[in-house]
Design a protein around this motif. Structure first.
Motif, mmCIF file in Angstrom:
data_model
loop_
_atom_site.group_PDB
_atom_site.id
_atom_site.type_symbol
_atom_site.label_atom_id
_atom_site.label_comp_id
_atom_site.label_asym_id
_atom_site.label_seq_id
_atom_site.Cartn_x
_atom_site.Cartn_y
_atom_site.Cartn_z
ATOM 1 N N MET A 137 -131.909 -46.007 48.369
ATOM 2 C CA MET A 137 -132.220 -47.414 48.095
ATOM 3 C C MET A 137 -132.091 -48.289 49.344
ATOM 4 S SD MET A 137 -130.785 -48.200 44.281
ATOM 5 C CE MET A 137 -129.104 -47.886 44.684
ATOM 6 N N ALA A 138 -131.412 -47.750 50.356
ATOM 7 C CA ALA A 138 -131.242 -48.519 51.598
ATOM 8 C C ALA A 138 -132.429 -48.359 52.549
ATOM 9 C CB ALA A 138 -129.952 -48.081 52.303
ATOM 10 N N ALA A 139 -133.445 -47.624 52.124
ATOM 11 C CA ALA A 139 -134.637 -47.452 52.976
ATOM 12 C C ALA A 139 -135.250 -48.825 53.266
ATOM 13 C CB ALA A 139 -135.654 -46.569 52.261
ATOM 14 N N PRO A 140 -135.900 -48.980 54.422
ATOM 15 C CA PRO A 140 -136.499 -50.288 54.741
ATOM 16 C C PRO A 140 -137.433 -50.754 53.621
ATOM 17 C CG PRO A 140 -136.633 -48.809 56.629
ATOM 18 C CD PRO A 140 -136.121 -47.994 55.485
ATOM 19 N N MET A 141 -137.432 -52.049 53.394
ATOM 20 C CA MET A 141 -138.262 -52.613 52.318
ATOM 21 C C MET A 141 -139.738 -52.327 52.585
ATOM 22 S SD MET A 141 -138.340 -54.059 49.497
ATOM 23 C CE MET A 141 -136.567 -54.011 49.460
ATOM 24 N N ILE A 142 -140.455 -52.032 51.500
ATOM 25 C CA ILE A 142 -141.910 -51.877 51.644
ATOM 26 C C ILE A 142 -142.595 -52.876 50.718
ATOM 27 C CG2 ILE A 142 -141.913 -49.453 52.375
ATOM 28 C CD1 ILE A 142 -142.509 -48.674 49.462
ATOM 29 N N HIS A 143 -143.832 -53.159 51.010
ATOM 30 C CA HIS A 143 -144.564 -54.079 50.127
ATOM 31 C C HIS A 143 -144.919 -53.359 48.835
ATOM 32 C CE1 HIS A 143 -147.594 -56.901 48.669
ATOM 33 N NE2 HIS A 143 -146.939 -57.793 49.414
ATOM 34 N N HIS A 144 -144.910 -54.126 47.733
ATOM 35 C CA HIS A 144 -145.090 -53.465 46.434
ATOM 36 C C HIS A 144 -146.553 -53.204 46.070
ATOM 37 C CE1 HIS A 144 -145.197 -57.753 45.812
ATOM 38 N NE2 HIS A 144 -145.741 -57.605 44.624
ATOM 39 N N ARG A 145 -147.483 -53.912 46.716
ATOM 40 C CA ARG A 145 -148.898 -53.619 46.402
ATOM 41 C C ARG A 145 -149.442 -52.695 47.490
ATOM 42 N NH1 ARG A 145 -148.105 -55.402 41.350
ATOM 43 N NH2 ARG A 145 -147.890 -57.643 41.179
ATOM 44 N N THR A 146 -148.870 -51.511 47.573
ATOM 45 C CA THR A 146 -149.282 -50.541 48.605
ATOM 46 C C THR A 146 -149.313 -49.149 47.989
ATOM 47 O OG1 THR A 146 -146.955 -50.211 49.197
ATOM 48 C CG2 THR A 146 -148.188 -51.781 50.548
ATOM 49 N N PRO A 147 -150.072 -48.241 48.594
ATOM 50 C CA PRO A 147 -150.073 -46.859 48.085
ATOM 51 C C PRO A 147 -148.684 -46.228 48.151
ATOM 52 C CG PRO A 147 -151.818 -47.185 49.708
ATOM 53 C CD PRO A 147 -151.011 -48.439 49.703
ATOM 54 N N GLN A 148 -147.866 -46.598 49.185
ATOM 55 C CA GLN A 148 -146.522 -46.005 49.293
ATOM 56 C C GLN A 148 -145.685 -46.353 48.065
ATOM 57 O OE1 GLN A 148 -147.958 -47.825 51.941
ATOM 58 N NE2 GLN A 148 -146.457 -47.771 53.618
ATOM 59 N N PHE A 149 -145.689 -47.643 47.710
ATOM 60 C CA PHE A 149 -144.866 -48.015 46.558
ATOM 61 C C PHE A 149 -145.458 -47.444 45.271
ATOM 62 C CE2 PHE A 149 -143.625 -50.584 42.914
ATOM 63 C CZ PHE A 149 -142.266 -50.334 42.952
ATOM 64 N N THR B 10 -143.545 -58.912 40.807
ATOM 65 C CA THR B 10 -142.898 -58.145 41.887
ATOM 66 C C THR B 10 -141.841 -57.207 41.295
ATOM 67 O OG1 THR B 10 -143.178 -60.099 43.273
ATOM 68 C CG2 THR B 10 -141.754 -58.329 44.123
ATOM 69 N N PRO B 11 -141.986 -55.917 41.492
ATOM 70 C CA PRO B 11 -140.983 -54.998 40.958
ATOM 71 C C PRO B 11 -139.709 -55.016 41.808
ATOM 72 C CG PRO B 11 -142.644 -53.797 42.195
ATOM 73 C CD PRO B 11 -143.069 -55.229 42.213
ATOM 74 N N ALA B 12 -138.619 -54.498 41.225
ATOM 75 C CA ALA B 12 -137.371 -54.351 41.977
ATOM 76 C C ALA B 12 -137.529 -53.091 42.830
ATOM 77 C CB ALA B 12 -136.204 -54.233 41.014
ATOM 78 N N VAL B 13 -138.160 -53.258 43.993
ATOM 79 C CA VAL B 13 -138.613 -52.125 44.819
ATOM 80 C C VAL B 13 -137.484 -51.114 45.074
ATOM 81 C CG1 VAL B 13 -139.496 -51.491 47.109
ATOM 82 C CG2 VAL B 13 -140.458 -53.468 45.913
ATOM 83 N N SER B 14 -136.326 -51.601 45.518
ATOM 84 C CA SER B 14 -135.237 -50.682 45.880
ATOM 85 C C SER B 14 -134.725 -49.939 44.644
ATOM 86 C CB SER B 14 -134.084 -51.442 46.528
ATOM 87 O OG SER B 14 -134.581 -52.245 47.568
ATOM 88 N N LEU B 15 -134.619 -50.652 43.530
ATOM 89 C CA LEU B 15 -134.119 -50.008 42.306
ATOM 90 C C LEU B 15 -135.100 -48.955 41.797
ATOM 91 C CD1 LEU B 15 -132.629 -53.078 40.398
ATOM 92 C CD2 LEU B 15 -131.370 -51.176 41.394
ATOM 93 N N VAL B 16 -136.388 -49.232 41.927
ATOM 94 C CA VAL B 16 -137.388 -48.248 41.491
ATOM 95 C C VAL B 16 -137.299 -47.010 42.394
ATOM 96 C CG1 VAL B 16 -139.860 -47.796 41.184
ATOM 97 C CG2 VAL B 16 -138.909 -49.995 40.463
ATOM 98 N N THR B 17 -137.054 -47.236 43.682
ATOM 99 C CA THR B 17 -136.854 -46.114 44.607
ATOM 100 C C THR B 17 -135.636 -45.297 44.172
ATOM 101 O OG1 THR B 17 -137.773 -47.476 46.376
ATOM 102 C CG2 THR B 17 -136.533 -45.528 47.053
ATOM 103 N N GLY B 18 -134.569 -45.988 43.805
ATOM 104 C CA GLY B 18 -133.366 -45.311 43.310
ATOM 105 C C GLY B 18 -133.630 -44.587 42.006
ATOM 106 N N LEU B 19 -134.424 -45.202 41.156
ATOM 107 C CA LEU B 19 -134.737 -44.582 39.855
ATOM 108 C C LEU B 19 -135.463 -43.257 40.055
ATOM 109 C CD1 LEU B 19 -134.887 -44.791 36.722
ATOM 110 C CD2 LEU B 19 -137.066 -45.998 37.009
ATOM 111 N N ARG B 20 -136.424 -43.261 40.978
ATOM 112 C CA ARG B 20 -137.136 -42.005 41.237
ATOM 113 C C ARG B 20 -136.155 -40.924 41.691
ATOM 114 N NH1 ARG B 20 -141.388 -40.783 46.066
ATOM 115 N NH2 ARG B 20 -139.605 -41.482 47.274
ATOM 116 N N SER B 21 -135.229 -41.305 42.543
ATOM 117 C CA SER B 21 -134.263 -40.352 43.088
ATOM 118 C C SER B 21 -133.347 -39.813 41.978
ATOM 119 C CB SER B 21 -133.471 -41.077 44.183
ATOM 120 O OG SER B 21 -132.430 -40.306 44.645
ATOM 121 N N VAL B 22 -132.851 -40.709 41.127
ATOM 122 C CA VAL B 22 -131.941 -40.291 40.044
ATOM 123 C C VAL B 22 -132.673 -39.374 39.055
ATOM 124 C CG1 VAL B 22 -130.716 -41.108 37.992
ATOM 125 C CG2 VAL B 22 -130.419 -42.295 40.159
#
Ligand code: PLP
Length: 381
Positions: A22-34, A239-251
């Motif tokens: 979740m500490a990964a650098p912030m990314i924009h939410h309207r992107t293929p990465q997110f 706008t999604p909670a980008v970091s939390l969604v990243t954490g959710l994928r990991s969990v």
């Protein structure tokens, strides 16, 4: 030096790996990465919910998911059966009233589970009831309501929904949403999902999506139809909670690796061990007949002030457990088994409880609860 330990029923500890993700650098939410991260999380959430339906990922706490279910499925004037056996059952009723629904309350004694026969009797008496609103795990009383049994009352009726607050049950018990015919199910990130607070996950059945078509409650932010449309495009309405969604994928990846069945077994083992410890210490469980595997509640001895005990556990011992609410304030301690909690966290919680009880003058045979728990915890090795 004082180390601290978090063993309350939410928020729960976050694994180191997830914190790093979740500490990964912030990314924009309207992107293929997110979109990739989001789509993977949403797909794995279906395994968690045991559903083929879309699982919406909302930037909100669990209560927002509950409110969204009310506003997206019902209209002012609709009658809903509210199972009120604790603080969160009561919350269903309060949200319903806020939107002009008419709750038909089924009062359940604290510490007891709802009786499906009582629910059936109310449904027979009031055939225009549109839904049953219930908790799978009523965290305030550490009770598990019998969702599978109750689902038999709703699954074959087109005009009756089963709306389940699974905030401390999803990822704890086996609760196959599609198989049982649950119409709406909600969870929150800060419980079994091992994440910080801030996400609500919600899935609806086909029957619930149909109810959504005619529902007239006002809504803007929690608009499930809009969320589902965006989900199809691997994004969210806002706008999604980008970091939390990243954490959710990991969990969810870790939970998949552990295997959902093992995740459920782990919660059950920790809960059984704790219940056994409570009994070995001669203390009383608050929900002896239908205990939830999310947290174990126990009555503190009458000579001990439970409020002071919980405070001392937190401030002196560094161990955060939860106390009781309302009538149970000062009388109850709750130990959580939710999420990133294992054998030795559980032993630690029991050991701390024993020591704190002794400090407060209760005659405790130190180690007796721990030993009883260890017998059960050893099953894992
Ligand atoms: C069963 C249950 N329902 C609802 C909630 C409310 O969730 P939140 O505080 O995330 O809004 C909680 C929180 O503890 C809960 O345990």
């Amino acid at each position: 030096m004082k180390k601290t330990y978090l063993l309350a029923p939410g928020p729960t500890p976050v694994p180191e790996k997830v914190n790093l993700d979740m500490a990964a650098p912030m990314i924009h939410h309207r992107t293929p990465q997110f979109s990739k991260i989001f789509a993977e999380a949403a797909e794995d959430a279906k395994i968690l919910f045991q559903t083929k339906q879309d699982v919406m990922i909302l930037a909100s706490t669990g209560t927002g998911g509950m409110e969204g279910c009310i506003t997206n499925l019902f209209s002012p004037g609709d009658k809903v059966l509210v199972v009120n056996g604790g603080k969160f059952g009561e919350r269903w009723g309060k949200i319903s009233e806020t939107y002009g629904l008419v709750p038909v309350w089924l009062k359940v004694e604290w510490g007891q589970a709802a009786n499906p026969a009582d629910i059936k009797a109310l449904l027979d008496k009031e055939p225009d009831i549109k839904a049953i609103l219930i908790q799978a795990s009523e965290t305030s009383t550490t009770v598990a309501h019998p969702i599978e049994e109750i689902s038999k009352l709703t699954r074959d009726r087109d005009d009756l929904l089963l709306v389940v607050d699974g905030i401390t049950a999803v990822g704890v018990y086996n609760m196959p949403m599609d198989e049982w015919g649950i119409d709406a199910m909600i969870t929150g990130s800060q419980k079994a999902l091992q994440l910080p607070p801030g996400l609500a996950l919600v899935a609806l059945s086909d029957k619930a999506w149909k109810a959504n078509e005619s529902s007239k409650c006002p809504r803007f932010y929690f608009d499930f139809k809009k969320e589902r449309k965006n989900l199809a495009n691997q994004t969210t309405a806002y706008t999604p909670a980008v970091s939390l969604v990243t954490g959710l994928r990991s969990v969810l990846q870790s939970m998949k690796e552990e295997g959902m069945e093992n995740v459920h077994k782990r919660h059950n083992r920790l809960a059984r061990a704790t219940r056994s410890a409570v009994k070995a210490l001669g203390l009383k469980l608050v929900a002896p007949d239908a205990p939830a595997d999310s947290a174990t509640g126990l009555f503190v001895p009458e000579s001990v002030d439970g409020g002071k005990l919980v405070k001392s556990l937190r401030d002196d011992f560094g161990v955060t457990l939860a106390g009781g609410q309302d009538d149970w304030k000062g009388k109850v301690v709750r130990i959580a088994h939710l999420g990133y909690v294992d054998t030795f966290d559980t032993i630690l919680a029991i050991a701390a409880l024993e020591m704190a009880l002794k400090k407060f003058g209760h005659d405790v045979a130190l180690g007796k609860g721990v030993a009883a728990a260890q017998e059960i915890l050893l099953e894992a090795y």
